[in-house]
Scaffold this active site. Sequence first.
Site, PDB file in Angstrom:
ATOM      1  N   CYS A  59      31.277 -33.343  50.670  1.00 29.63           N
ATOM      2  CA  CYS A  59      32.465 -32.511  50.866  1.00 29.63           C
ATOM      3  C   CYS A  59      32.349 -31.620  52.099  1.00 29.63           C
ATOM      4  O   CYS A  59      33.325 -31.417  52.825  1.00 29.63           O
ATOM      5  CB  CYS A  59      32.712 -31.638  49.643  1.00 29.63           C
ATOM      6  SG  CYS A  59      33.162 -32.531  48.136  1.00 29.63           S
ATOM      7  N   HIS A  60      31.170 -31.091  52.344  1.00 29.40           N
ATOM      8  CA  HIS A  60      31.004 -30.047  53.361  1.00 29.40           C
ATOM      9  C   HIS A  60      30.358 -30.531  54.658  1.00 29.40           C
ATOM     10  O   HIS A  60      30.181 -29.728  55.582  1.00 29.40           O
ATOM     11  CB  HIS A  60      30.182 -28.901  52.775  1.00 29.40           C
ATOM     12  CG  HIS A  60      30.804 -28.266  51.571  1.00 29.40           C
ATOM     13  ND1 HIS A  60      31.945 -27.497  51.630  1.00 29.40           N
ATOM     14  CD2 HIS A  60      30.447 -28.313  50.251  1.00 29.40           C
ATOM     15  CE1 HIS A  60      32.256 -27.063  50.413  1.00 29.40           C
ATOM     16  NE2 HIS A  60      31.370 -27.549  49.564  1.00 29.40           N
ATOM     17  N   CYS A  93      30.295 -25.568  42.232  1.00 22.58           N
ATOM     18  CA  CYS A  93      30.450 -26.818  42.971  1.00 22.58           C
ATOM     19  C   CYS A  93      29.711 -27.959  42.282  1.00 22.58           C
ATOM     20  O   CYS A  93      30.223 -29.081  42.195  1.00 22.58           O
ATOM     21  CB  CYS A  93      29.940 -26.659  44.400  1.00 22.58           C
ATOM     22  SG  CYS A  93      31.057 -25.742  45.479  1.00 22.58           S
ATOM     23  N   CYS A 122      18.109   3.881  41.278  1.00 26.30           N
ATOM     24  CA  CYS A 122      17.893   3.224  42.573  1.00 26.30           C
ATOM     25  C   CYS A 122      17.957   4.255  43.694  1.00 26.30           C
ATOM     26  O   CYS A 122      17.157   4.238  44.638  1.00 26.30           O
ATOM     27  CB  CYS A 122      18.958   2.164  42.824  1.00 26.30           C
ATOM     28  SG  CYS A 122      19.201   0.943  41.529  1.00 26.30           S
ATOM     29  N   CYS A 170      14.843   6.475  44.982  1.00 30.12           N
ATOM     30  CA  CYS A 170      13.883   5.916  45.943  1.00 30.12           C
ATOM     31  C   CYS A 170      14.553   5.521  47.255  1.00 30.12           C
ATOM     32  O   CYS A 170      14.043   5.808  48.338  1.00 30.12           O
ATOM     33  CB  CYS A 170      13.186   4.692  45.351  1.00 30.12           C
ATOM     34  SG  CYS A 170      12.023   5.070  44.024  1.00 30.12           S
ATOM     35  N   HIS A 171      15.694   4.837  47.164  1.00 24.47           N
ATOM     36  CA  HIS A 171      16.289   4.205  48.347  1.00 24.47           C
ATOM     37  C   HIS A 171      17.399   5.031  48.989  1.00 24.47           C
ATOM     38  O   HIS A 171      17.951   4.617  50.003  1.00 24.47           O
ATOM     39  CB  HIS A 171      16.813   2.816  47.974  1.00 24.47           C
ATOM     40  CG  HIS A 171      15.753   1.930  47.411  1.00 24.47           C
ATOM     41  ND1 HIS A 171      14.668   1.514  48.140  1.00 24.47           N
ATOM     42  CD2 HIS A 171      15.595   1.393  46.163  1.00 24.47           C
ATOM     43  CE1 HIS A 171      13.895   0.747  47.390  1.00 24.47           C
ATOM     44  NE2 HIS A 171      14.422   0.671  46.188  1.00 24.47           N
ATOM     45  N   ARG A 212      14.564  -9.075  42.311  1.00 25.35           N
ATOM     46  CA  ARG A 212      14.106  -7.779  42.847  1.00 25.35           C
ATOM     47  C   ARG A 212      14.696  -6.637  42.039  1.00 25.35           C
ATOM     48  O   ARG A 212      14.004  -5.647  41.750  1.00 25.35           O
ATOM     49  CB  ARG A 212      14.497  -7.643  44.318  1.00 25.35           C
ATOM     50  CG  ARG A 212      13.845  -6.436  44.987  1.00 25.35           C
ATOM     51  CD  ARG A 212      12.346  -6.649  45.122  1.00 25.35           C
ATOM     52  NE  ARG A 212      11.648  -5.463  45.616  1.00 25.35           N
ATOM     53  CZ  ARG A 212      11.040  -4.578  44.842  1.00 25.35           C
ATOM     54  NH1 ARG A 212      11.052  -4.719  43.519  1.00 25.35           N
ATOM     55  NH2 ARG A 212      10.400  -3.560  45.370  1.00 25.35           N
ATOM     56  N   CYS A 215      12.439  -3.834  39.922  1.00 29.94           N
ATOM     57  CA  CYS A 215      12.547  -2.377  40.028  1.00 29.94           C
ATOM     58  C   CYS A 215      12.739  -1.745  38.657  1.00 29.94           C
ATOM     59  O   CYS A 215      12.155  -0.695  38.360  1.00 29.94           O
ATOM     60  CB  CYS A 215      13.709  -2.001  40.956  1.00 29.94           C
ATOM     61  SG  CYS A 215      13.350  -2.199  42.711  1.00 29.94           S
TER      62      CYS A 215
END
Length: 289
Positions: free
Chosen positions: A106-107, A141, A205, A208-209, A246, A250
């Site tokens: 298709c792609h 897909c 979150c 820390c970030h 990830r 955390c």
Amino acid sequence: MQIKKASQLAIRALLAPSIALAVSSAAIAGPDENELSIEGTAIATDAEAPEGSNLQHLYSGWRYRSSETQALQMDDFENPAFTAVDTGEELWNTVDGSKGKSCASCHNDAAESMVGVRAKMPRWSNTLDRPHTMETQINACREEQMGAEVWKWESGDMLGMTAYLGLQSRGMPVAVDLSEGDMQSWAEQGEEIYNTRYGQLDLACANCHGSNNGKMIRADHLSQGQVNGFPLYRLKWSGLGSMHRRFKGCMDNIRAEPFKRGSDEFIALEVYTANRGNGLSVETPAVRQ
């Protein structure tokens, strides 16, 4: 239940001062000034913060890593994630499922048809009435167009395909559009999760970030938590991992019960964090410590 809750609060009370002290007294070592170029393509590792951002300026996690880790990402031959990219390219051209199709059926050539796709993900799906991530789009897909079995979120096949497709957008600016459908409300839900304290360590979150990025806590150099390099190869994992892996890691670190990969919560968090990094270059597949 009251006893359990009281115990949790007691643990938090005992741990909170030590955590706060570790962060507040941590050495400040902000992002370096190194420049990233891969195979002749300049990668923007800093950008102006989007309007309304609580960050003054955006910096890729690459700018917070050691020179040795940075060097691995600067050379595709040395980048350990490229074995997965090769797997993804092979899968792209492999016929699978009851309809006798491959992705290429298709792609055609991914180097042309998939350019810019990763940079805009997650994006709104009118069919699903919810955001599509790379993983959910691939499985849609496979199931609908190929008649093939869906892949698990963290399977080698899925990681290989997302790495291969992400590579086609490398160097392009992240451009997640919140004006489509109900993306804004998903981003708001993600922002709420990002700022909510969880677990026995009672951390969010943002702790820390956000306010503490650029500081050292023990041996870890806290970055802004930008997600423009996923899936990425993490030395700690000795392998490739998804963004949701990830996120889960955390939550494990703060002793919280993590949400599941592919859950509404993690998809909302992905929408928010991806949009939070609009303007940085796609780095897939990145390398981190």
